[in-house]
Design a protein around this motif. Structure first.
Motif, PDB file in Angstrom:
ATOM      1  N   LEU A 165       3.258 -18.600   3.718  1.00  0.00           N
ATOM      2  CA  LEU A 165       4.241 -17.959   4.585  1.00  0.00           C
ATOM      3  C   LEU A 165       4.833 -16.746   3.876  1.00  0.00           C
ATOM      4  O   LEU A 165       5.258 -16.823   2.721  1.00  0.00           O
ATOM      5  CB  LEU A 165       5.350 -18.950   4.949  1.00  0.00           C
ATOM      6  CG  LEU A 165       4.905 -20.192   5.729  1.00  0.00           C
ATOM      7  CD1 LEU A 165       6.087 -21.118   5.965  1.00  0.00           C
ATOM      8  CD2 LEU A 165       4.272 -19.802   7.068  1.00  0.00           C
ATOM      9  N   GLN A 166       4.858 -15.638   4.587  1.00  0.00           N
ATOM     10  CA  GLN A 166       5.360 -14.404   4.001  1.00  0.00           C
ATOM     11  C   GLN A 166       6.889 -14.385   3.968  1.00  0.00           C
ATOM     12  O   GLN A 166       7.554 -15.048   4.751  1.00  0.00           O
ATOM     13  CB  GLN A 166       4.845 -13.195   4.797  1.00  0.00           C
ATOM     14  CG  GLN A 166       5.114 -11.861   4.124  1.00  0.00           C
ATOM     15  CD  GLN A 166       4.778 -10.700   5.023  1.00  0.00           C
ATOM     16  OE1 GLN A 166       5.001 -10.769   6.227  1.00  0.00           O
ATOM     17  NE2 GLN A 166       4.258  -9.625   4.453  1.00  0.00           N
ATOM     18  N   GLY A 204      -3.595 -10.798   7.429  1.00  0.00           N
ATOM     19  CA  GLY A 204      -2.168 -10.988   7.622  1.00  0.00           C
ATOM     20  C   GLY A 204      -1.380  -9.744   7.323  1.00  0.00           C
ATOM     21  O   GLY A 204      -1.908  -8.732   6.894  1.00  0.00           O
ATOM     22  N   PRO A 205      -0.063  -9.815   7.555  1.00  0.00           N
ATOM     23  CA  PRO A 205       0.615 -11.017   8.081  1.00  0.00           C
ATOM     24  C   PRO A 205       0.369 -11.205   9.582  1.00  0.00           C
ATOM     25  O   PRO A 205       0.330 -10.236  10.323  1.00  0.00           O
ATOM     26  CB  PRO A 205       2.084 -10.739   7.794  1.00  0.00           C
ATOM     27  CG  PRO A 205       2.188  -9.249   7.782  1.00  0.00           C
ATOM     28  CD  PRO A 205       0.897  -8.741   7.244  1.00  0.00           C
ATOM     29  N   VAL A 206       0.141 -12.448   9.989  1.00  0.00           N
ATOM     30  CA  VAL A 206      -0.052 -12.792  11.393  1.00  0.00           C
ATOM     31  C   VAL A 206       0.898 -13.921  11.747  1.00  0.00           C
ATOM     32  O   VAL A 206       1.326 -14.690  10.881  1.00  0.00           O
ATOM     33  CB  VAL A 206      -1.510 -13.213  11.668  1.00  0.00           C
ATOM     34  CG1 VAL A 206      -2.460 -12.055  11.423  1.00  0.00           C
ATOM     35  CG2 VAL A 206      -1.909 -14.400  10.802  1.00  0.00           C
ATOM     36  N   GLY A 207       1.219 -14.035  13.013  1.00  0.00           N
ATOM     37  CA  GLY A 207       2.118 -15.085  13.467  1.00  0.00           C
ATOM     38  C   GLY A 207       3.419 -14.505  13.978  1.00  0.00           C
ATOM     39  O   GLY A 207       3.571 -13.296  14.139  1.00  0.00           O
ATOM     40  N   ARG A 208       4.369 -15.372  14.218  1.00  0.00           N
ATOM     41  CA  ARG A 208       5.663 -14.958  14.739  1.00  0.00           C
ATOM     42  C   ARG A 208       6.548 -14.387  13.633  1.00  0.00           C
ATOM     43  O   ARG A 208       6.229 -14.486  12.458  1.00  0.00           O
ATOM     44  CB  ARG A 208       6.339 -16.131  15.441  1.00  0.00           C
ATOM     45  CG  ARG A 208       5.544 -16.621  16.640  1.00  0.00           C
ATOM     46  CD  ARG A 208       6.271 -17.720  17.398  1.00  0.00           C
ATOM     47  NE  ARG A 208       5.525 -18.130  18.566  1.00  0.00           N
ATOM     48  CZ  ARG A 208       5.916 -19.095  19.401  1.00  0.00           C
ATOM     49  NH1 ARG A 208       7.051 -19.757  19.168  1.00  0.00           N
ATOM     50  NH2 ARG A 208       5.174 -19.401  20.456  1.00  0.00           N
ATOM     51  N   ASP A 209       7.674 -13.821  14.044  1.00  0.00           N
ATOM     52  CA  ASP A 209       8.523 -13.030  13.158  1.00  0.00           C
ATOM     53  C   ASP A 209       8.811 -13.726  11.829  1.00  0.00           C
ATOM     54  O   ASP A 209       8.561 -13.197  10.757  1.00  0.00           O
ATOM     55  CB  ASP A 209       9.837 -12.678  13.856  1.00  0.00           C
ATOM     56  CG  ASP A 209       9.591 -11.778  15.058  1.00  0.00           C
ATOM     57  OD1 ASP A 209       8.537 -11.125  15.062  1.00  0.00           O
ATOM     58  OD2 ASP A 209      10.434 -11.758  15.965  1.00  0.00           O
ATOM     59  N   SER A 210       9.370 -14.913  11.876  1.00  0.00           N
ATOM     60  CA  SER A 210       9.808 -15.583  10.651  1.00  0.00           C
ATOM     61  C   SER A 210       8.739 -16.496  10.060  1.00  0.00           C
ATOM     62  O   SER A 210       8.950 -17.095   9.012  1.00  0.00           O
ATOM     63  CB  SER A 210      11.069 -16.411  10.932  1.00  0.00           C
ATOM     64  OG  SER A 210      10.798 -17.386  11.921  1.00  0.00           O
ATOM     65  N   GLU A 211       7.606 -16.628  10.725  1.00  0.00           N
ATOM     66  CA  GLU A 211       6.560 -17.532  10.259  1.00  0.00           C
ATOM     67  C   GLU A 211       5.228 -16.791  10.140  1.00  0.00           C
ATOM     68  O   GLU A 211       4.199 -17.292  10.552  1.00  0.00           O
ATOM     69  CB  GLU A 211       6.428 -18.718  11.224  1.00  0.00           C
ATOM     70  CG  GLU A 211       7.649 -19.609  11.296  1.00  0.00           C
ATOM     71  CD  GLU A 211       7.928 -20.308   9.972  1.00  0.00           C
ATOM     72  OE1 GLU A 211       6.970 -20.632   9.248  1.00  0.00           O
ATOM     73  OE2 GLU A 211       9.107 -20.519   9.642  1.00  0.00           O
ATOM     74  N   GLN A 212       5.280 -15.602   9.582  1.00  0.00           N
ATOM     75  CA  GLN A 212       4.060 -14.838   9.412  1.00  0.00           C
ATOM     76  C   GLN A 212       3.266 -15.366   8.216  1.00  0.00           C
ATOM     77  O   GLN A 212       3.829 -15.672   7.170  1.00  0.00           O
ATOM     78  CB  GLN A 212       4.376 -13.357   9.226  1.00  0.00           C
ATOM     79  CG  GLN A 212       4.938 -12.705  10.500  1.00  0.00           C
ATOM     80  CD  GLN A 212       5.115 -11.219  10.341  1.00  0.00           C
ATOM     81  OE1 GLN A 212       5.408 -10.749   9.250  1.00  0.00           O
ATOM     82  NE2 GLN A 212       4.946 -10.476  11.414  1.00  0.00           N
ATOM     83  N   VAL A 271       0.106 -14.998   5.457  1.00  0.00           N
ATOM     84  CA  VAL A 271      -0.750 -14.075   4.707  1.00  0.00           C
ATOM     85  C   VAL A 271      -1.809 -14.894   3.989  1.00  0.00           C
ATOM     86  O   VAL A 271      -1.515 -15.956   3.434  1.00  0.00           O
ATOM     87  CB  VAL A 271       0.069 -13.256   3.691  1.00  0.00           C
ATOM     88  CG1 VAL A 271      -0.847 -12.348   2.876  1.00  0.00           C
ATOM     89  CG2 VAL A 271       1.131 -12.434   4.396  1.00  0.00           C
TER      90      VAL A 271
END
Length: 241
Positions: free
Chosen positions: A167-168, A195-203, A205
């Motif tokens: 998680l980034q 990455g980073p991929v995913g939602r704002d706080s759960e990106q 890498v």
């Protein structure tokens, strides 16, 4: 004599050239797919382009000048274009070689591009078995000899590769590098794979990490996987080239 020479000279456009070009494209694509799966800087598009371009140059050299051939005055020499392919690929090879932290990176990529051009030229020259053998030999070196060499003792210690997804935004990369150092390993290469991929706080890498040292790589895997926020940590073949 003139009739015999005209029969022996290469003909113009025909389905033969199409087949030879498609052979070069297919075999180059096999190498490109292998490099793409290893997440290298040069992938499928680069290798198919290099192989097919080399094939076109060779085909033009073999068949593109039949209209200007004259017995005793103009002689066809396809080997001259083949020689220029070899020297011309040096520019592309030089572009993928660089020095990082005192180590040379990209030599395997440059050599593979050179090999791909040779495969394309061989297929276009009417040597499909030789071209296919070159691809088979390359795959054998990549998937058979590489794991064997990785298990041999190294004067510099153990070299280990990892693919880690985390998680980034939590400072995890620094923590991962610190744990490698604490385990007696020097970080040889860190490369972002996605990455980073995913939602704002759960990106998320994903990185490729290569370390070298005299520690035990087995416990290091567990230590890296235990870092809070690390989603995936698995060993890979160490290949920083």
């Amino acid at each position: 004599m003139a009739d015999l020479a005209s029969v022996m000279e290469p003909a113009g456009e025909s389905w033969l050239q199409v087949v030879e070009f498609l052979e070069a494209l297919l075999l180059s694509g096999v190498i490109g797919i292998e490099r793409q799966l290893r997440h290298k800087a040069a992938g499928l598009r680069t290798y198919t382009t290099v192989g097919s371009a080399a094939a076109v140059f060779m085909l033009v050299s073999k068949y593109g000048f039949t209209d200007v051939l004259h017995l005793g005055t103009v002689v066809l020499d396809p080997s001259r274009v083949a020689a220029q392919i070899v020297s011309g690929l040096g520019f592309i090879g030089a572009g993928v070689i660089f020095v990082h932290r005192g180590s040379v990176q990209g030599l395997t990529t440059a050599a593979t591009i050179w090999l791909t051009a040779a495969v394309g030229a061989a297929a276009a020259a009417g040597l499909p078995l030789l071209a296919a053998l070159a691809v088979v030999a390359y795959l054998a070196v990549s998937y058979v000899l590489r794991p064997v060499l990785a298990r041999l003792p190294s004067p510099g210690g153990v070299t280990a590769g990892y693919r880690i997804a985390y998680l980034q935004g939590r400072g995890l990369l620094r923590e991962l590098l610190d744990r490698c150092t604490q385990a007696g390993f020097a970080v040889h290469e860190v490369r972002t794979l996605s990455g980073p991929v995913g939602r704002d706080s759960e990106q998320v890498v994903e990185i490729s990490l290569v370390v070298q040292g005299r520690g035990d790589a087995g416990p290091l895997t567990a230590r890296l996987a235990a870092v809070p926020g690390v989603l995936v940590c698995r060993r890979t073949e160490p290949d920083g080239e």
